[in-house]
Design a protein around this motif. Structure first.
Motif, PDB file in Angstrom:
ATOM      1  N   TYR A  51       0.861  -1.120  -0.158  1.00 52.42           N
ATOM      2  CA  TYR A  51      -0.253  -0.065  -0.113  1.00 52.42           C
ATOM      3  C   TYR A  51       0.457   1.219  -0.198  1.00 52.42           C
ATOM      4  O   TYR A  51       1.808   0.985   0.394  1.00 52.42           O
ATOM      5  CB  TYR A  51      -0.183  -0.397   1.415  1.00 52.42           C
ATOM      6  N   ASP A  52       0.502   2.529  -1.111  1.00 58.20           N
ATOM      7  CA  ASP A  52       1.185   3.341  -1.305  1.00 58.20           C
ATOM      8  C   ASP A  52       0.576   4.693  -0.340  1.00 58.20           C
ATOM      9  O   ASP A  52      -0.085   4.436  -0.409  1.00 58.20           O
ATOM     10  CB  ASP A  52       1.795   4.429  -2.495  1.00 58.20           C
ATOM     11  N   ASP A  53       1.553   5.015   0.870  1.00 60.35           N
ATOM     12  CA  ASP A  53       0.751   6.251   1.026  1.00 60.35           C
ATOM     13  C   ASP A  53       0.503   7.428   0.690  1.00 60.35           C
ATOM     14  O   ASP A  53       1.495   8.183  -0.193  1.00 60.35           O
ATOM     15  CB  ASP A  53       1.802   6.842   2.820  1.00 60.35           C
ATOM     16  N   LYS A  55      -0.198  10.683   0.642  1.00 65.86           N
ATOM     17  CA  LYS A  55       0.259  11.861   0.904  1.00 65.86           C
ATOM     18  C   LYS A  55       0.825  11.474   1.310  1.00 65.86           C
ATOM     19  O   LYS A  55       1.683  12.806   1.561  1.00 65.86           O
ATOM     20  CB  LYS A  55      -0.342  12.356   2.499  1.00 65.86           C
ATOM     21  N   CYS A  61       4.395   0.883   2.561  1.00 65.18           N
ATOM     22  CA  CYS A  61       4.081   0.023   3.573  1.00 65.18           C
ATOM     23  C   CYS A  61       3.821  -1.502   3.213  1.00 65.18           C
ATOM     24  O   CYS A  61       2.151  -1.960   1.993  1.00 65.18           O
ATOM     25  CB  CYS A  61       2.982  -0.086   4.113  1.00 65.18           C
ATOM     26  N   CYS A  88       7.175  -0.639   7.120  1.00 59.92           N
ATOM     27  CA  CYS A  88       6.218   0.364   5.859  1.00 59.92           C
ATOM     28  C   CYS A  88       8.474   1.673   5.767  1.00 59.92           C
ATOM     29  O   CYS A  88       9.380   1.113   6.541  1.00 59.92           O
ATOM     30  CB  CYS A  88       5.828   1.725   6.702  1.00 59.92           C
ATOM     31  N   ILE A 100      -1.500  16.149   6.497  1.00 65.76           N
ATOM     32  CA  ILE A 100      -1.395  15.482   7.185  1.00 65.76           C
ATOM     33  C   ILE A 100      -1.775  15.755   8.358  1.00 65.76           C
ATOM     34  O   ILE A 100      -1.627  16.717   9.129  1.00 65.76           O
ATOM     35  CB  ILE A 100       0.377  14.573   7.863  1.00 65.76           C
ATOM     36  N   VAL A 109      -5.308   5.986   6.980  1.00 66.85           N
ATOM     37  CA  VAL A 109      -4.846   6.030   5.347  1.00 66.85           C
ATOM     38  C   VAL A 109      -4.781   5.111   4.810  1.00 66.85           C
ATOM     39  O   VAL A 109      -5.193   5.194   3.183  1.00 66.85           O
ATOM     40  CB  VAL A 109      -2.902   5.613   5.361  1.00 66.85           C
ATOM     41  N   ARG A 125      -1.854   6.584  10.243  1.00 66.65           N
ATOM     42  CA  ARG A 125      -0.834   7.191  10.455  1.00 66.65           C
ATOM     43  C   ARG A 125      -0.854   8.098  11.440  1.00 66.65           C
ATOM     44  O   ARG A 125      -1.957   9.140  11.840  1.00 66.65           O
ATOM     45  CB  ARG A 125      -0.403   7.873   8.552  1.00 66.65           C
ATOM     46  N   TYR A 136       3.226   4.490  11.220  1.00 64.95           N
ATOM     47  CA  TYR A 136       2.115   2.960  10.554  1.00 64.95           C
ATOM     48  C   TYR A 136       1.976   1.806  11.670  1.00 64.95           C
ATOM     49  O   TYR A 136       2.117   1.661  11.866  1.00 64.95           O
ATOM     50  CB  TYR A 136       2.287   2.662   9.527  1.00 64.95           C
TER      51      TYR A 136
END
Length: 159
Positions: A51-53, A55, A61, A88, A100, A109, A125, A136
């Protein structure tokens, strides 16, 4: 004829929920390994998803978790166990591309279903301003009661 319309509409809604239900789908499935052989339906597995954050550019992650197989797993009715691990990492220069949330409650997230209706995997997050890191936390939520199983990973903002 009109007496059957509510039943028909409810049946279509139920079928739509069942077909749309199932295991969580990450941005990318990295791999899986079987843990339990099943005579009918897919085997139980441990899967690794990325999973890409959204923001934080270049924050990725990787979550490993159990995925239930068998007939119920094949049709999306199985409830996956609430056991997982998260790692992550900064996979390039980090750049914050969105606002954020700085609250003590953190910011969700990712959230993906891990059962047909009532259970989901959730990544929250937190920003530790003192150490300038992102924390995370992965947990499992249920409508009634969540699970105490959790895992965390920390990504430093200054490298």
């Amino acid at each position: 004829m009109t007496a059957h319309r509510p039943f028909f509409a409810f049946s279509i809604l139920g079928l739509t929920l069942l077909l749309g239900a199932g295991a969580a789908h990450a941005q990318e499935r990295i791999g899986a390994t079987s843990t339990t052989f099943r005579w009918v339906g897919p085997n139980d597995k441990v899967v690794v998803d990325r999973y890409d954050d959204p923001k934080v550019e270049n924050a990725a992650c990787y979550i490993s978790r159990a995925e239930t197989g068998g007939i119920s797993g094949a049709v999306g009715l199985a409830e996956d166990p609430s056991r997982f691990s998260i790692a992550c990492r900064a996979v390039g220069p980090l750049r914050i591309v969105g606002k954020i949330n700085e609250s003590d409650d953190g910011e969700v997230v990712f959230s993906e279903r891990t059962s047909a209706v009532f259970k989901s995997l959730q990544v929250t997050r937190f920003h530790d301003k003192t150490k300038n890191v992102l924390v995370y936390l992965v947990t499992s939520t249920k409508v009634i009661e969540g699970s105490p199983f959790n895992s965390i990973s920390v990504v430093p903002l200054n490298q």
